[in-house]
Design an enzyme around this catalytic site. Structure first.
Site, PDB file in Angstrom:
ATOM      1  N   LYS A   1      30.062 -35.839 -23.898  1.00 43.97           N
ATOM      2  CA  LYS A   1      30.506 -37.047 -23.190  1.00 43.97           C
ATOM      3  C   LYS A   1      31.088 -38.074 -24.155  1.00 43.97           C
ATOM      4  O   LYS A   1      32.014 -38.799 -23.808  1.00 43.97           O
ATOM      5  CB  LYS A   1      29.369 -37.651 -22.376  1.00 43.97           C
ATOM      6  CG  LYS A   1      29.032 -36.801 -21.179  1.00 43.97           C
ATOM      7  CD  LYS A   1      28.093 -37.516 -20.246  1.00 43.97           C
ATOM      8  CE  LYS A   1      27.769 -36.641 -19.047  1.00 43.97           C
ATOM      9  NZ  LYS A   1      26.437 -36.916 -18.491  1.00 43.97           N
TER      10      LYS A   1
ATOM     11  N   LYS B   1      35.075 -25.149  -9.541  1.00 41.18           N
ATOM     12  CA  LYS B   1      33.764 -25.650  -9.115  1.00 41.18           C
ATOM     13  C   LYS B   1      33.964 -27.009  -8.415  1.00 41.18           C
ATOM     14  O   LYS B   1      34.675 -27.865  -8.947  1.00 41.18           O
ATOM     15  CB  LYS B   1      32.884 -25.835 -10.355  1.00 41.18           C
ATOM     16  CG  LYS B   1      31.578 -26.568 -10.099  1.00 41.18           C
ATOM     17  CD  LYS B   1      30.862 -26.875 -11.412  1.00 41.18           C
ATOM     18  CE  LYS B   1      29.505 -27.468 -11.209  1.00 41.18           C
ATOM     19  NZ  LYS B   1      29.308 -28.848 -11.098  1.00 41.18           N
TER      20      LYS B   1
ATOM     21  N   LYS C   1      32.817 -34.055  -8.433  1.00 44.38           N
ATOM     22  CA  LYS C   1      33.440 -35.371  -8.336  1.00 44.38           C
ATOM     23  C   LYS C   1      34.469 -35.543  -9.447  1.00 44.38           C
ATOM     24  O   LYS C   1      35.519 -36.143  -9.255  1.00 44.38           O
ATOM     25  CB  LYS C   1      32.386 -36.476  -8.453  1.00 44.38           C
ATOM     26  CG  LYS C   1      31.789 -36.863  -7.135  1.00 44.38           C
ATOM     27  CD  LYS C   1      30.434 -37.516  -7.321  1.00 44.38           C
ATOM     28  CE  LYS C   1      29.367 -36.483  -7.305  1.00 44.38           C
ATOM     29  NZ  LYS C   1      28.007 -36.830  -7.571  1.00 44.38           N
TER      30      LYS C   1
END
Ligand code: ADP
Ligand code: TRP
Length: 322
Positions: free
Chosen positions: A113, A192, A195
């Site tokens: 991240k 997949k 969001k």
């Protein structure tokens, strides 16, 4: 009775992938008479990435409404917002101070991240310590999570074990439950459903908007008359996870026979979603428009949860002589 606990990020409205992959299986676990579930909305974790309070509240409400709509029994179980029990932040501090820096710096999720996100804040770095507090602060025995959370659970166990080792037995050391069989629900583009890929199906949308999303599922340009390969098509692969065996084989034959367009398949998928989730869609709308009821259910859970973490914190403070 075993305590099963899991956190759900409020990073958006739950989609079909979240529902089939997480919400329904977790609610099934909570129904087992041997279990008592603690399910909470990890809004403090969501604040790491979502900075707009309005958006955060909307997401939290939609997430809570979805869990209630799918039948979470809040009498038997404990359902709450992480942020309403700030004791978890105090526990996080104590755990921060016994967590080695390299353990956090080497975490896959942090490394991944911190390369992708523009906002790399300290919250992102200590994310796993807050997660450890979420778990050991409530004496959880089992923690059902997705495969991506495996390392976070290992860190939680390491933190609990090392605290117990340093100060004497204080925390329950939790076991992860990672169901490798949970299928990955495909999104409107075949990847997949997530969001972060903008390919989700929000089953709680009003009819017209939901139909628009279903009609936007990516297909190839085979003409209506021509036979089609169901196994290479996104509409069929989503239909397959929802329909009965008979209906699946009927649609399979229609693809192979020709004179059946992708638009027809999409219409059938749309109608199936409306039928299959009719009760949940109604219940979701009920909670969204009856905020007081939603609030009441959460506050009841928060009272129950608070009692547990306060008792754990007393134990910790006693050990640390604070
Ligand atoms: P998203 O990828 O949309 O941000 P999250 O990472 O917040 O979803 O996932 C929340 C829960 O839903 C996790 O337990 C995850 O395993 C499950 N989940 C998410 N997407 C899918 C999917 N496409 N298929 C099955 N389960 C999913
Ligand atoms: N990190 C989890 C996720 O992204 C959410 C979470 C926060 C959690 N605290 C937790 C999960 C405690 C299980 C237990 O999905």
């Amino acid at each position: 009775m075993a305590r099963v606990l899991t956190g759900i990020q409020s990073s958006g409205r739950p989609h079909l992938g979240n529902i089939l992959g997480a919400i329904i299986p977790a609610i099934m676990l909570s129904k087992d008479v041997q279990n008592e579930a603690f399910f909470f909305i990890a809004d403090l974790h969501s604040f790491i990435t979502i900075k707009d309070p309005k958006q955060l509240i909307e997401n939290t409400k939609a997430t809570a409404a979805a869990w209630l709509a799918f039948g979470l029994d809040t009498q038997k179980n404990t359902f709450y917002r992480q942020s309403k029990i700030p004791e978890v932040c105090e526990l996080t501090w104590y755990l921060n101070c016994i967590t080695p820096f390299p353990m956090l710096a080497n975490a896959h999720s942090f490394k991944d991240k911190s390369e992708k996100l523009a906002d790399v804040n300290a919250g992102l770095f200590i994310y796993p310590v807050l997660m450890a507090s979420d778990i050991i602060g409530y004496n959880a025995d089992f923690v059902p999570v997705g495969k991506d959370q495996k390392q976070h659970l290992e860190m939680t166990r390491d933190i609990a074990i090392s605290f117990n080792h340093m100060y004497g037995n204080t925390f329950v050391v939790p076991e992860p439950i990672i169901d490798e069989r949970v299928m990955t629900i495909p999104g409107t583009d075949g990847q997949k459903m997530s969001k972060s890929y903008g390919n989700t199906i929000d089953i709680f949308l009003p009819d017209k908007k939901l139909r628009k999303v279903i009609m936007s599922i990516v297909t190839d340009s085979t003409r209506i008359e021509a036979p089609k390969n169901p196994d290479a098509d996104n509409v069929f692969s989503i239909y397959k996870v929802l329909a009965s065996e008979t209906k699946i084989s009927e649609m399979h034959s229609k693809y192979l026979a020709g004179n059946y367009g992708y638009g027809d398949a999409k219409q059938e998928l749309f109608e199936l979603i409306l039928r299959r989730f009719q009760n949940e869609r109604e219940a979701f709308n009920y909670y969204i428009s009856n905020q007081q009821e939603l609030e009441k259910r959460l506050q009841e859970g928060e009272e129950k949860a608070r009692v547990v973490i306060r008792e754990v914190l007393l134990r910790v403070r006693e050990k640390l002589k604070f």
